[in-house]
Scaffold this motif. Structure first.
Motif, PDB file in Angstrom:
ATOM      1  N   PRO A  42       0.810  -1.217   0.000  1.00  0.00           N
ATOM      2  CA  PRO A  42       0.000   0.000   0.000  1.00  0.00           C
ATOM      3  C   PRO A  42       0.846   1.271   0.000  1.00  0.00           C
ATOM      4  O   PRO A  42       1.913   1.316   0.611  1.00  0.00           O
ATOM      5  N   THR A  43       0.391   2.273  -0.723  1.00  0.00           N
ATOM      6  CA  THR A  43       0.943   3.622  -0.664  1.00  0.00           C
ATOM      7  C   THR A  43      -0.265   4.556  -0.629  1.00  0.00           C
ATOM      8  O   THR A  43      -1.412   4.096  -0.735  1.00  0.00           O
ATOM      9  N   LYS A  44      -0.006   5.826  -0.508  1.00  0.00           N
ATOM     10  CA  LYS A  44      -1.125   6.756  -0.496  1.00  0.00           C
ATOM     11  C   LYS A  44      -1.922   6.672  -1.800  1.00  0.00           C
ATOM     12  O   LYS A  44      -3.135   6.752  -1.825  1.00  0.00           O
ATOM     13  N   ARG A  45      -1.185   6.493  -2.879  1.00  0.00           N
ATOM     14  CA  ARG A  45      -1.829   6.470  -4.191  1.00  0.00           C
ATOM     15  C   ARG A  45      -2.726   5.256  -4.396  1.00  0.00           C
ATOM     16  O   ARG A  45      -3.823   5.355  -4.941  1.00  0.00           O
ATOM     17  N   ASN A  46      -2.268   4.093  -4.007  1.00  0.00           N
ATOM     18  CA  ASN A  46      -2.990   2.867  -4.354  1.00  0.00           C
ATOM     19  C   ASN A  46      -3.849   2.314  -3.208  1.00  0.00           C
ATOM     20  O   ASN A  46      -4.396   1.223  -3.319  1.00  0.00           O
ATOM     21  N   GLU A  47      -3.938   3.090  -2.150  1.00  0.00           N
ATOM     22  CA  GLU A  47      -4.674   2.689  -0.950  1.00  0.00           C
ATOM     23  C   GLU A  47      -5.969   1.931  -1.236  1.00  0.00           C
ATOM     24  O   GLU A  47      -6.237   0.882  -0.663  1.00  0.00           O
ATOM     25  N   SER A  48      -6.788   2.457  -2.144  1.00  0.00           N
ATOM     26  CA  SER A  48      -8.132   1.901  -2.295  1.00  0.00           C
ATOM     27  C   SER A  48      -8.158   0.554  -3.010  1.00  0.00           C
ATOM     28  O   SER A  48      -9.174  -0.128  -2.987  1.00  0.00           O
ATOM     29  N   TYR A  72     -11.187   1.898  -7.654  1.00  0.00           N
ATOM     30  CA  TYR A  72      -9.804   2.335  -7.506  1.00  0.00           C
ATOM     31  C   TYR A  72      -9.487   3.180  -8.740  1.00  0.00           C
ATOM     32  O   TYR A  72      -9.437   2.669  -9.848  1.00  0.00           O
ATOM     33  N   TYR A 106      -6.867   6.014 -10.479  1.00  0.00           N
ATOM     34  CA  TYR A 106      -5.550   6.633 -10.377  1.00  0.00           C
ATOM     35  C   TYR A 106      -5.304   7.551 -11.566  1.00  0.00           C
ATOM     36  O   TYR A 106      -5.965   7.444 -12.611  1.00  0.00           O
ATOM     37  N   ASN A 139     -12.486   7.937  -6.583  1.00  0.00           N
ATOM     38  CA  ASN A 139     -11.664   6.923  -5.923  1.00  0.00           C
ATOM     39  C   ASN A 139     -12.325   6.478  -4.621  1.00  0.00           C
ATOM     40  O   ASN A 139     -12.707   7.297  -3.800  1.00  0.00           O
TER      41      ASN A 139
END
Length: 203
Positions: free
Chosen positions: A56-62, A71, A73, A140
């Motif tokens: 997980p990162t902030k970007r791919n959290e969902s 999701y 991006y 998102n």
DNA sequence: AGCAAGATTAGC
DNA sequence: CTAATCTTGCTA
């Protein structure tokens, strides 16, 4: 919608994507819809091309949330891409929606995409379909079962579905995880080459 | 703080 | 086939 990711990608072909334009958009309140004609599976755990692969990162959290959510991006400085999450909480896996065949709100889509864009091209390509339907980062994490972005499973006969290698990847591109309706003119011709039938596909 | 890469697209 | 465009995440 809780099933393995590749099965979901396959099952989504023929489903209906419905977008109710929210208040801040031009044409607010109008319903846009299209039939999903191209998807790609990004598998949990084992798939180096999946955005969840490195954790997980902030970007791919969902992508790690739970099945049936959006999701979204931002990529290449210009484009949004829409995914349906497929896996249990904490496990990253999703299906990228690569193309829709517009069925409602076509003039609104054309207004967003460009005056001279043919109907079949309005939702052809992951970035293009997001542009056509006003989908951005505000979507998102959205719940696909209700709200302004909804997926309705196809009713009736499932369409003939083909499969082939994934598009635009540098790793694991050849995994045959792209599904599409070869009869749809919203799937571009070069994407129809190098195809096979999915293992359990009927006509 | 700097940098390389990216699930794309439109235009030569 | 290549440029455009900019955010994210990794490395120093």
């Amino acid at each position: 919608m809780a099933a393995d990711t590749a099965s979901v990608a396959r099952a989504l072909i023929g489903a209906r994507l419905i977008r109710r334009l929210p208040g801040w958009e031009p044409d607010a309140g109008v319903a846009l819809a299209g039939r999903i004609v191209e998807t790609e599976a990004y598998l949990p755990l084992v798939d180096p091309a999946c955005h969840g692969y490195r954790g997980p990162t902030k970007r791919n959290e969902s992508i790690f949330s739970r099945p049936g959510f959006a999701y979204v991006y931002f990529i290449y400085g210009n484009h949004y891409c829409l995914n349906v999450t497929t896996e249990a909480p904490g496990i990253g896996g999703a299906v990228l929606i690569r193309a829709i065949e517009p069925s409602a709100g076509i003039e609104c889509m054309r207004r967003r995409r460009g005056r001279h864009v043919p109907t079949a091209a309005l939702g052809s390509g992951p970035g293009n379909l997001c542009r056509a339907m006003g989908i951005d980062l505000r979507c998102n994490g959205a719940d696909f079962r209700c709200g302004d972005l909804v997926i309705r499973p196809s009713s009736g006969e499932p369409p003939a579905t083909s499969m082939g290698p994934r598009i635009g990847l540098k790793v694991a591109a050849r995994w045959p995880l792209r599904y599409f309706d070869a009869a749809s003119s919203s799937v571009s011709p070069f994407r129809k080459s190098l195809t096979r039938r999915p293992p359990n596909a009927d006509g």
